[in-house]
Design a protein around this motif. Structure first.
Motif, PDB file in Angstrom:
ATOM      1  N   LYS A  83       0.836  -1.207   0.000  1.00  0.00           N
ATOM      2  CA  LYS A  83       0.000   0.000   0.000  1.00  0.00           C
ATOM      3  C   LYS A  83       0.877   1.266   0.000  1.00  0.00           C
ATOM      4  O   LYS A  83       0.642   2.196  -0.771  1.00  0.00           O
ATOM      5  CB  LYS A  83      -0.897  -0.024   1.237  1.00  0.00           C
ATOM      6  CG  LYS A  83      -1.870   1.128   1.314  1.00  0.00           C
ATOM      7  CD  LYS A  83      -2.896   0.882   2.422  1.00  0.00           C
ATOM      8  CE  LYS A  83      -3.467   2.183   2.925  1.00  0.00           C
ATOM      9  NZ  LYS A  83      -2.681   2.799   3.990  1.00  0.00           N
ATOM     10  N   ASN A  84       1.913   1.251   0.857  1.00  0.00           N
ATOM     11  CA  ASN A  84       2.816   2.403   0.899  1.00  0.00           C
ATOM     12  C   ASN A  84       3.541   2.591  -0.422  1.00  0.00           C
ATOM     13  O   ASN A  84       3.707   3.719  -0.905  1.00  0.00           O
ATOM     14  CB  ASN A  84       3.839   2.231   2.029  1.00  0.00           C
ATOM     15  CG  ASN A  84       3.198   2.431   3.396  1.00  0.00           C
ATOM     16  OD1 ASN A  84       2.182   3.120   3.519  1.00  0.00           O
ATOM     17  ND2 ASN A  84       3.780   1.817   4.408  1.00  0.00           N
ATOM     18  N   ALA A  85       3.997   1.465  -0.984  1.00  0.00           N
ATOM     19  CA  ALA A  85       4.696   1.554  -2.267  1.00  0.00           C
ATOM     20  C   ALA A  85       3.774   2.143  -3.334  1.00  0.00           C
ATOM     21  O   ALA A  85       4.196   2.979  -4.143  1.00  0.00           O
ATOM     22  CB  ALA A  85       5.196   0.181  -2.695  1.00  0.00           C
ATOM     23  N   ASP A  90       2.178   6.749  -6.766  1.00  0.00           N
ATOM     24  CA  ASP A  90       1.213   7.785  -7.146  1.00  0.00           C
ATOM     25  C   ASP A  90       1.743   9.189  -6.904  1.00  0.00           C
ATOM     26  O   ASP A  90       1.411  10.128  -7.632  1.00  0.00           O
ATOM     27  CB  ASP A  90      -0.082   7.619  -6.332  1.00  0.00           C
ATOM     28  CG  ASP A  90      -0.897   6.451  -6.852  1.00  0.00           C
ATOM     29  OD1 ASP A  90      -0.611   6.019  -7.978  1.00  0.00           O
ATOM     30  OD2 ASP A  90      -1.794   5.980  -6.128  1.00  0.00           O
ATOM     31  N   THR A  91       2.522   9.360  -5.829  1.00  0.00           N
ATOM     32  CA  THR A  91       2.921  10.703  -5.412  1.00  0.00           C
ATOM     33  C   THR A  91       3.986  11.301  -6.318  1.00  0.00           C
ATOM     34  O   THR A  91       3.915  12.471  -6.676  1.00  0.00           O
ATOM     35  CB  THR A  91       3.458  10.682  -3.962  1.00  0.00           C
ATOM     36  OG1 THR A  91       2.555   9.929  -3.171  1.00  0.00           O
ATOM     37  CG2 THR A  91       3.577  12.087  -3.418  1.00  0.00           C
ATOM     38  N   GLN A 256      13.973  12.659  -3.654  1.00  0.00           N
ATOM     39  CA  GLN A 256      14.107  13.922  -2.955  1.00  0.00           C
ATOM     40  C   GLN A 256      12.758  14.653  -2.921  1.00  0.00           C
ATOM     41  O   GLN A 256      12.370  15.196  -1.897  1.00  0.00           O
ATOM     42  CB  GLN A 256      15.187  14.747  -3.653  1.00  0.00           C
ATOM     43  CG  GLN A 256      15.539  16.046  -2.990  1.00  0.00           C
ATOM     44  CD  GLN A 256      14.722  17.199  -3.536  1.00  0.00           C
ATOM     45  OE1 GLN A 256      14.156  17.095  -4.621  1.00  0.00           O
ATOM     46  NE2 GLN A 256      14.624  18.265  -2.764  1.00  0.00           N
ATOM     47  N   GLN A 257      12.026  14.583  -4.026  1.00  0.00           N
ATOM     48  CA  GLN A 257      10.691  15.199  -4.061  1.00  0.00           C
ATOM     49  C   GLN A 257       9.774  14.543  -3.044  1.00  0.00           C
ATOM     50  O   GLN A 257       8.963  15.197  -2.396  1.00  0.00           O
ATOM     51  CB  GLN A 257      10.060  15.041  -5.444  1.00  0.00           C
ATOM     52  CG  GLN A 257      10.782  15.741  -6.559  1.00  0.00           C
ATOM     53  CD  GLN A 257      10.216  15.339  -7.908  1.00  0.00           C
ATOM     54  OE1 GLN A 257       9.185  14.684  -8.007  1.00  0.00           O
ATOM     55  NE2 GLN A 257      10.890  15.748  -8.968  1.00  0.00           N
ATOM     56  N   LEU A 258       9.929  13.222  -2.931  1.00  0.00           N
ATOM     57  CA  LEU A 258       9.079  12.478  -1.999  1.00  0.00           C
ATOM     58  C   LEU A 258       9.289  12.973  -0.576  1.00  0.00           C
ATOM     59  O   LEU A 258       8.343  13.160   0.183  1.00  0.00           O
ATOM     60  CB  LEU A 258       9.423  10.992  -2.095  1.00  0.00           C
ATOM     61  CG  LEU A 258       8.547  10.044  -1.313  1.00  0.00           C
ATOM     62  CD1 LEU A 258       7.178   9.977  -1.940  1.00  0.00           C
ATOM     63  CD2 LEU A 258       9.168   8.666  -1.274  1.00  0.00           C
ATOM     64  N   GLN A 259      10.551  13.197  -0.235  1.00  0.00           N
ATOM     65  CA  GLN A 259      10.810  13.660   1.120  1.00  0.00           C
ATOM     66  C   GLN A 259      10.267  15.067   1.329  1.00  0.00           C
ATOM     67  O   GLN A 259       9.731  15.389   2.378  1.00  0.00           O
ATOM     68  CB  GLN A 259      12.298  13.623   1.440  1.00  0.00           C
ATOM     69  CG  GLN A 259      12.509  13.666   2.944  1.00  0.00           C
ATOM     70  CD  GLN A 259      13.840  14.213   3.341  1.00  0.00           C
ATOM     71  OE1 GLN A 259      14.462  14.954   2.594  1.00  0.00           O
ATOM     72  NE2 GLN A 259      14.276  13.868   4.517  1.00  0.00           N
ATOM     73  N   GLY A 272       9.829   4.460  -0.529  1.00  0.00           N
ATOM     74  CA  GLY A 272      10.438   5.002  -1.744  1.00  0.00           C
ATOM     75  C   GLY A 272      11.922   4.704  -1.805  1.00  0.00           C
ATOM     76  O   GLY A 272      12.447   4.293  -2.850  1.00  0.00           O
ATOM     77  N   ALA A 273      12.614   4.890  -0.673  1.00  0.00           N
ATOM     78  CA  ALA A 273      14.058   4.627  -0.645  1.00  0.00           C
ATOM     79  C   ALA A 273      14.342   3.175  -1.019  1.00  0.00           C
ATOM     80  O   ALA A 273      15.276   2.891  -1.773  1.00  0.00           O
ATOM     81  CB  ALA A 273      14.622   4.941   0.738  1.00  0.00           C
ATOM     82  N   LEU A 274      13.518   2.260  -0.503  1.00  0.00           N
ATOM     83  CA  LEU A 274      13.727   0.845  -0.816  1.00  0.00           C
ATOM     84  C   LEU A 274      13.424   0.546  -2.284  1.00  0.00           C
ATOM     85  O   LEU A 274      14.175  -0.163  -2.950  1.00  0.00           O
ATOM     86  CB  LEU A 274      12.845  -0.024   0.069  1.00  0.00           C
ATOM     87  CG  LEU A 274      13.398  -0.304   1.456  1.00  0.00           C
ATOM     88  CD1 LEU A 274      12.435  -1.183   2.225  1.00  0.00           C
ATOM     89  CD2 LEU A 274      14.753  -0.972   1.360  1.00  0.00           C
TER      90      LEU A 274
END
Lengths: 302, 323
Positions: A83-85, A90-91, A256-259, A272-274
């Motif tokens: 779900k997180n992945a 999506d983000t 980087q955008q995700l963070q 995301g990092a994984l």
């Protein structure tokens, strides 16, 4: 920006060093001098230490972030990783970024390998005026941090209208001084001069001689150079971050955008990092032993 | 080796007309003379355009008033340099950069040399262990930064929780200066220790084994052998690794940029490094002149350290000859 990260380099060691570590007869492999459990235990601890951060991020990434703020210690993985992945994908433009990273890394490594082999072959096997000084120049540039030319390089890219485009990441990576040096070292030992002379006597043009003798002999070293360049390009952040826009990033830039978008939601950030690490982990499992022997070889060569 | 095909005489040799030999001969002379330059030219052309020219041009930008959008302004001489050197930010970033560099390179060299000594033993499944220590090398610095930023989180981070369990007060990894440097240095060490261990291992394997046999005849134990034989003979390798990690370490960006979500090196610049400052001046404040001045200064610093390294290497090399 010819080198993205410190690459394996040459270093001075004893001149009578055995080049290949595996077949060197120096260990009289008596089973009596096998190391004890302590050595294995310590090495095991080192490897676990290297794995732990990845395992930890999987633990966090597989939980819902609301649970995490209540209890800091997830001991078993939760069921939320997929779900997180999915949220991560999506983000940020994840697939786009993955494709971009594959494209950039592949083109850059292919180009570095080809041009480095071409130049390395010339330096190692052909005689021409200015060869010595030019080779010294190549070696000298390895110590120069070309990263520091970012401001004018950015201006050049802006003038060309390339900012925000992948080509702005690809072109500065197309050649590396390290690659030329590495292939020169390898080819000067790998090809006997007689082989080239024979090909020339038989009427081969220069380029055909290169193609059939140089390129063939270069294959093992070329594979390693390609592998290193691929890893370095894939993990590179500084220059792509400066020159690429948010619409069309490479994976590190997308991360980087995700963070920036989810700074508190560590479940998402670490998922995301994984996800961004998985492709290189696969490559590592497939080709890790070559990477290892590449480092070992690069280190012993003078 | 599949080079046999090149040894086969080409077919046009069957009936050589005399005139074409003259032309072909001239062609092949040109081929012989020009080919080497042709082969090395892609490297030099691309390197000049994307590497050397920008580097030199940085000096030109640094002495001008230069804006990200407006472009070149008037010549201002050393003003960008005096601005940079006169402000607090540069010196703060310089100290941070050195602090992070020392915290990352010293433990890293010590750990790498120890791991290399372990790997140098006559292990079973050598390749497995070597691959194992190299694994962190393939994790992108950006991912490493995100992971360790979580581990070192001030409130719910694993490290602070563990410290709490043994009765130590939580440490402000993201608020205090030195702790933030330790955390960032840990990321660098995580990624590069195994890599450097393999370089050390290669150098160790080049040490003649007779030296160890002699030492053990003289009654030296394993540890004594390590310090009296291995370490002295590894000095050139140690210097090499220090040089490469200097060049990389003084340009540290990725790990710092992603250590927190703002990427500016801390609310009070506690962990702002020189490249972060360079980026901020150039792209956030759109002052390319000042960013270039920082790049030139950083370049000079790296150059000076490179020279120091070079002379130390010479010193050690000559002292070894004397012995």
């Amino acid at each position: 920006m010819s080198t993205v990260t410190p690459a394996p380099g040459p270093l001075p060691v004893a001149p009578d060093a055995p080049v290949s570590g595996r077949s060197a007869p120096r260990r009289h492999a008596s089973y009596a001098d096998r190391p004890g459990w302590l050595v294995y235990g310590l090495l095991g601890a080192v490897i676990l230490g290297g794995l732990f951060p990845l395992w930890w991020s999987f633990l966090i990434a597989s939980h819902d972030s609301t649970i995490l703020s209540r209890e800091a210690f997830p001991i078993v993985p939760g069921g939320n990783f997929v779900k997180n992945a999915a949220t991560v994908i999506d983000t940020v433009p994840f697939w786009r970024a993955t494709w971009n990273s594959i494209l950039v890394s592949t083109v850059v490594s292919a180009s570095v390998v080809f041009f480095a082999t071409l130049a390395g072959y010339a330096f190692a096997k052909l005689r021409f005026r200015g060869r010595g000084p030019l080779l010294v120049f190549v070696i000298a540039t390895m110590a120069v941090p070309t990263q520091l030319g970012v401001v004018p390089l950015f201006q050049v890219m802006a003038k060309l209208g390339w900012t925000g485009e992948l080509v702005a990441v690809i072109v500065p990576g197309l050649v590396t001084a390290f690659g030329v040096f590495w292939m020169t070292q390898y080819l000067s030992q790998a090809i006997p001069d007689e082989l080239i002379e024979a090909a020339r006597v038989d009427g081969c043009s220069m380029i055909r001689t290169f193609w059939h003798v140089g390129l063939v002999a270069a294959r093992p070293a070329a594979a390693m150079l390609g592998l290193f360049t691929f890893v370095a390009t894939w993990t590179n952040f500084f220059w792509p971050f400066i020159v690429l826009g948010p619409q069309d990033p490479t994976l590190p830039v997308a991360l980087q955008q995700l963070q920036a978008a989810h700074f508190v939601d560590y479940s998402l950030v670490l998922a995301g990092a994984l996800l961004a690490t998985v492709p290189l982990l696969i490559l590592f499992v497939v080709a890790g032993r070559h990477l290892v022997s590449g480092i070992m070889q690069g280190a012993v060569k003078q | 080796m599949s080079t046999t095909s090149t040894l086969r005489p080409p077919t046009e040799h069957a009936e050589p007309p005399p005139k074409r030999i003259g032309f072909g001969g001239r062609l092949s002379r040109w081929d012989l003379r020009l080919s080497p330059y042709l082969y090395i030219s892609p490297f030099f052309i691309l390197f000049f355009v994307t590497g050397l020219f920008p580097l030199v041009y940085t000096g030109w930008v640094a002495v001008h008033d230069w804006d990200l959008i407006m472009g070149q302004g008037e010549f201002v001489g050393a003003k960008n340099f005096t601005d940079v050197l006169g402000g607090r930010d540069f010196w703060n970033a310089l100290v941070n950069t050195f602090s992070i560099f020392v915290l990352s390179s010293v433990p890293q060299v010590l750990a790498a040399i120890t791991i290399a000594a372990l790997l140098d033993a006559n292990l079973r499944a050598k390749t497995f262990w070597r691959m194992g220590v190299l694994l962190p090398y393939v994790v992108a610095p950006v991912a490493v930064a995100l992971i360790f930023s979580n581990l070192f989180a001030d409130k719910f981070g694993l490290i602070n929780t563990l410290l709490g369990a043994v009765g130590i007060d939580p440490i402000g990894w993201h608020s205090q200066r030195l702790p933030s440097h330790v955390a960032i240095a840990t990321m660098v060490n995580f990624r590069w220790t195994g890599y450097n261990a393999l370089i050390f291992l290669a150098a160790m394997q080049a040490i003649p084994r007779d030296l160890y046999e002699q030492a053990s005849v003289d009654g030296a134990g394993k540890v004594r052998q390590f310090f009296s034989v291995t370490v002295p003979l590894l000095r050139p390798t140690i210097i090499f690794i220090v040089i490469t990690s200097t060049i990389g370490g003084l340009q540290i960006f990725d790990e710092v940029r992603l250590y927190d979500q703002f990427g500016r090196g801390g609310a009070d610049g506690q962990w702002q490094t020189l490249t972060i400052l360079l980026y901020e001046q150039g792209w956030t404040r759109s002052n390319f002149g000042r960013a270039s001045a920082i790049a030139v200064l950083l370049f000079l610093i790296i150059g000076v350290i490179g020279l120091i390294n070079y002379f130390i290497t010479r010193l050690i090399a000559t002292s070894e000859v004397k012995r």
